[in-house]
Design a protein around this motif. Sequence first.
Motif, PDB file in Angstrom:
ATOM      1  N   VAL A  10       0.347   2.343   5.347  1.00  0.00           N
ATOM      2  CA  VAL A  10      -0.272   3.352   4.493  1.00  0.00           C
ATOM      3  C   VAL A  10       0.020   2.971   3.040  1.00  0.00           C
ATOM      4  O   VAL A  10       1.184   2.854   2.644  1.00  0.00           O
ATOM      5  CB  VAL A  10       0.245   4.764   4.836  1.00  0.00           C
ATOM      6  CG1 VAL A  10      -0.421   5.802   3.944  1.00  0.00           C
ATOM      7  CG2 VAL A  10      -0.035   5.079   6.310  1.00  0.00           C
TER       8      VAL A  10
ATOM      9  N   LYS B  80      -1.794   4.425   0.311  1.00  0.00           N
ATOM     10  CA  LYS B  80      -2.450   5.385  -0.582  1.00  0.00           C
ATOM     11  C   LYS B  80      -1.611   5.587  -1.844  1.00  0.00           C
ATOM     12  O   LYS B  80      -0.425   5.230  -1.878  1.00  0.00           O
ATOM     13  CB  LYS B  80      -2.648   6.715   0.159  1.00  0.00           C
ATOM     14  CG  LYS B  80      -1.359   7.369   0.640  1.00  0.00           C
ATOM     15  CD  LYS B  80      -1.631   8.517   1.621  1.00  0.00           C
ATOM     16  CE  LYS B  80      -0.328   9.155   2.096  1.00  0.00           C
ATOM     17  NZ  LYS B  80      -0.556  10.163   3.156  1.00  0.00           N
TER      18      LYS B  80
ATOM     19  N   LEU C 114      -8.635   8.096   4.524  1.00  0.00           N
ATOM     20  CA  LEU C 114      -8.188   9.308   5.217  1.00  0.00           C
ATOM     21  C   LEU C 114      -8.948  10.574   4.837  1.00  0.00           C
ATOM     22  O   LEU C 114      -9.035  11.506   5.626  1.00  0.00           O
ATOM     23  CB  LEU C 114      -6.684   9.527   4.972  1.00  0.00           C
ATOM     24  CG  LEU C 114      -5.758   8.531   5.695  1.00  0.00           C
ATOM     25  CD1 LEU C 114      -4.345   8.596   5.119  1.00  0.00           C
ATOM     26  CD2 LEU C 114      -5.728   8.814   7.190  1.00  0.00           C
TER      27      LEU C 114
ATOM     28  N   GLN D 162     -10.413  12.298  12.641  1.00  0.00           N
ATOM     29  CA  GLN D 162      -9.125  12.980  12.585  1.00  0.00           C
ATOM     30  C   GLN D 162      -9.247  14.320  13.301  1.00  0.00           C
ATOM     31  O   GLN D 162     -10.212  15.064  13.088  1.00  0.00           O
ATOM     32  CB  GLN D 162      -8.685  13.192  11.133  1.00  0.00           C
ATOM     33  CG  GLN D 162      -7.391  13.987  11.052  1.00  0.00           C
ATOM     34  CD  GLN D 162      -6.497  13.685   9.862  1.00  0.00           C
ATOM     35  OE1 GLN D 162      -5.316  13.959   9.925  1.00  0.00           O
ATOM     36  NE2 GLN D 162      -7.028  13.130   8.805  1.00  0.00           N
TER      37      GLN D 162
ATOM     38  N   ARG E 225      -4.334  21.052   8.241  1.00  0.00           N
ATOM     39  CA  ARG E 225      -4.714  20.367   7.017  1.00  0.00           C
ATOM     40  C   ARG E 225      -6.102  19.808   7.278  1.00  0.00           C
ATOM     41  O   ARG E 225      -7.057  20.563   7.281  1.00  0.00           O
ATOM     42  CB  ARG E 225      -3.663  19.320   6.620  1.00  0.00           C
ATOM     43  CG  ARG E 225      -3.867  18.786   5.228  1.00  0.00           C
ATOM     44  CD  ARG E 225      -2.733  17.887   4.754  1.00  0.00           C
ATOM     45  NE  ARG E 225      -2.569  16.656   5.540  1.00  0.00           N
ATOM     46  CZ  ARG E 225      -1.800  15.639   5.166  1.00  0.00           C
ATOM     47  NH1 ARG E 225      -1.112  15.686   4.026  1.00  0.00           N
ATOM     48  NH2 ARG E 225      -1.685  14.567   5.911  1.00  0.00           N
TER      49      ARG E 225
ATOM     50  N   HIS F  83      -1.918  14.071  12.979  1.00  0.00           N
ATOM     51  CA  HIS F  83      -0.730  13.943  12.123  1.00  0.00           C
ATOM     52  C   HIS F  83       0.266  15.038  12.499  1.00  0.00           C
ATOM     53  O   HIS F  83      -0.116  16.201  12.680  1.00  0.00           O
ATOM     54  CB  HIS F  83      -1.190  14.104  10.661  1.00  0.00           C
ATOM     55  CG  HIS F  83      -0.220  13.603   9.640  1.00  0.00           C
ATOM     56  ND1 HIS F  83       0.452  12.411   9.751  1.00  0.00           N
ATOM     57  CD2 HIS F  83       0.170  14.131   8.450  1.00  0.00           C
ATOM     58  CE1 HIS F  83       1.212  12.233   8.676  1.00  0.00           C
ATOM     59  NE2 HIS F  83       1.065  13.264   7.868  1.00  0.00           N
TER      60      HIS F  83
ATOM     61  N   ALA G 252       3.037   8.821  11.779  1.00  0.00           N
ATOM     62  CA  ALA G 252       3.386   8.254  10.480  1.00  0.00           C
ATOM     63  C   ALA G 252       4.806   7.689  10.627  1.00  0.00           C
ATOM     64  O   ALA G 252       5.295   7.520  11.746  1.00  0.00           O
ATOM     65  CB  ALA G 252       3.293   9.343   9.424  1.00  0.00           C
ATOM     66  N   SER G 253       5.480   7.424   9.512  1.00  0.00           N
ATOM     67  CA  SER G 253       6.837   6.841   9.594  1.00  0.00           C
ATOM     68  C   SER G 253       7.703   7.596  10.587  1.00  0.00           C
ATOM     69  O   SER G 253       8.343   7.003  11.460  1.00  0.00           O
ATOM     70  CB  SER G 253       7.525   6.887   8.226  1.00  0.00           C
ATOM     71  OG  SER G 253       6.797   6.164   7.271  1.00  0.00           O
TER      72      SER G 253
ATOM     73  N   ILE H  12       6.079   6.021   3.877  1.00  0.00           N
ATOM     74  CA  ILE H  12       7.328   6.111   3.108  1.00  0.00           C
ATOM     75  C   ILE H  12       8.401   5.135   3.588  1.00  0.00           C
ATOM     76  O   ILE H  12       9.132   4.560   2.778  1.00  0.00           O
ATOM     77  CB  ILE H  12       7.868   7.572   3.113  1.00  0.00           C
ATOM     78  CG1 ILE H  12       8.975   7.755   2.069  1.00  0.00           C
ATOM     79  CG2 ILE H  12       8.364   7.986   4.497  1.00  0.00           C
ATOM     80  CD1 ILE H  12       8.535   7.631   0.642  1.00  0.00           C
TER      81      ILE H  12
ATOM     82  N   TYR I 231       9.124  10.637  -1.802  1.00  0.00           N
ATOM     83  CA  TYR I 231       7.681  10.424  -1.984  1.00  0.00           C
ATOM     84  C   TYR I 231       7.258  10.837  -3.406  1.00  0.00           C
ATOM     85  O   TYR I 231       6.447  10.172  -4.043  1.00  0.00           O
ATOM     86  CB  TYR I 231       6.861  11.308  -1.053  1.00  0.00           C
ATOM     87  CG  TYR I 231       7.011  11.166   0.446  1.00  0.00           C
ATOM     88  CD1 TYR I 231       8.163  11.553   1.104  1.00  0.00           C
ATOM     89  CD2 TYR I 231       5.937  10.723   1.210  1.00  0.00           C
ATOM     90  CE1 TYR I 231       8.261  11.488   2.490  1.00  0.00           C
ATOM     91  CE2 TYR I 231       6.021  10.667   2.605  1.00  0.00           C
ATOM     92  CZ  TYR I 231       7.191  11.048   3.226  1.00  0.00           C
ATOM     93  OH  TYR I 231       7.273  10.988   4.593  1.00  0.00           O
TER      94      TYR I 231
END
Length: 396
Positions: A55, A57, A103, A147, A154, A183, A218-219, A237, A377
């Motif tokens: 990622v 972004k 995304l 997604q 979200r 997510h 994600a991470s 991250i 972040y």
Amino acid sequence: MPNDMTIEDTVQELDFTELDPFDVAPLRLTVDLQALTDNWRDLSARSGRARAGAVVKADAYGLGIEDCGTALYHAGARDFFVAVASEGATLRPYAPEARIFVLSGIWPGQESLFFDHDLVPVLASEEQLAFWMSVLSERGPYPCALQVDTGFNRLGLSVDEAIALAQDVSRPASFSPVLILSHLHSGDTATAESNQAQLSTFGEVSRAFEGVEASLSASAGIFLGQDYHFDLTRPGIALYGGEAMNALANPLRPVATAEARIVQIRDAKAGETVSYGGTHQLSRDSRLAVAAVGYADGYLRNLSGSGIALRETVPLGAFGFVAGERVPVVGRVTMDLTIFDVTDIPARDIQAGDYIELFGQNMPLDEVARAAGTIGYELLTGLGLRYERRYIDPEI
Ligand SMILES: *Cc1c(COP(=O)(O)O)cnc(C)c1O
């Protein structure tokens, strides 16, 4: 400057033509691309049978999408995620054969941006889907991703919308999702029950899209175990050395080191106050280092040692690192300057022109972030424009 030298002596000694801008910058950032690629390989291994994407972004979390993207691509990453299409267009020349997922999806008027740079929209709503179907009817087949919202509230199609889409026999043959993703909202908390719930919901949706690759983690999700890995993971991250999990020592290497130059060292007397509002009163005769960083550089005002509401709940402000010691921020962080108490460092070990590490190798990013009541972040993505940057290339 040694104390027995005059300014004229010092000036004569310097050969200005030999100075590298990085060595004299008021504010500088070192990005260790070897650490970045080591982190990617580490996360790739932790992703088990799944591929690890990357990622990138928000300008690769503030560290530079061109350099970070190039390094990750050469390390083997072939699935990149950006937030908006313009970021994908910036990345494309540095990741020529990679898939780049956007995304936030696609808006009318952005078609050529996607097609020219070979970007894959991640569709997240019925409106985006309807628009995409009309694009396909003109253009013919083109990959997309979907997604699905499994509890974050979200972005994403609802589970019902997604399953109905999967079972819709009338959908055009040119509609061919290559990835379905969701997510986790509390992936950073291994004990959160919502992780299990999102996992089982996502499993149901991904089964409905048989033959389409799936991505949930994600991470943080990478650390939740192989059930969470599916076909592709999406670390952000953790690539950049930030903490992905609560209650777990960060196993990744720091990537970014931010340093500010000490503009002046001042002697101040007990009883005097420091910075705007005079909110810090010195309890002893002190030496203060005034460093060339402030909130305009993303060194948040909430990192102040005193004089902000946050200190009522998070008692200590940030620390910097210089001459092998941690030194506290005193008083308020200002726009361009921040004051550190260096009284405990022997005078011979510190002088104007030295650099104070704000975060990096010696001052963990997330520890600094916590002093401001925030997360790594936010510190990384807020770095601002005044840093002179140096990239340490990975060994090939
Ligand atoms: C930002 C983002 C990621 C990366 O998250 P990290 O916590 O930085 O690893 C992955 N997936 C989606 C959908 C994101 O928005």
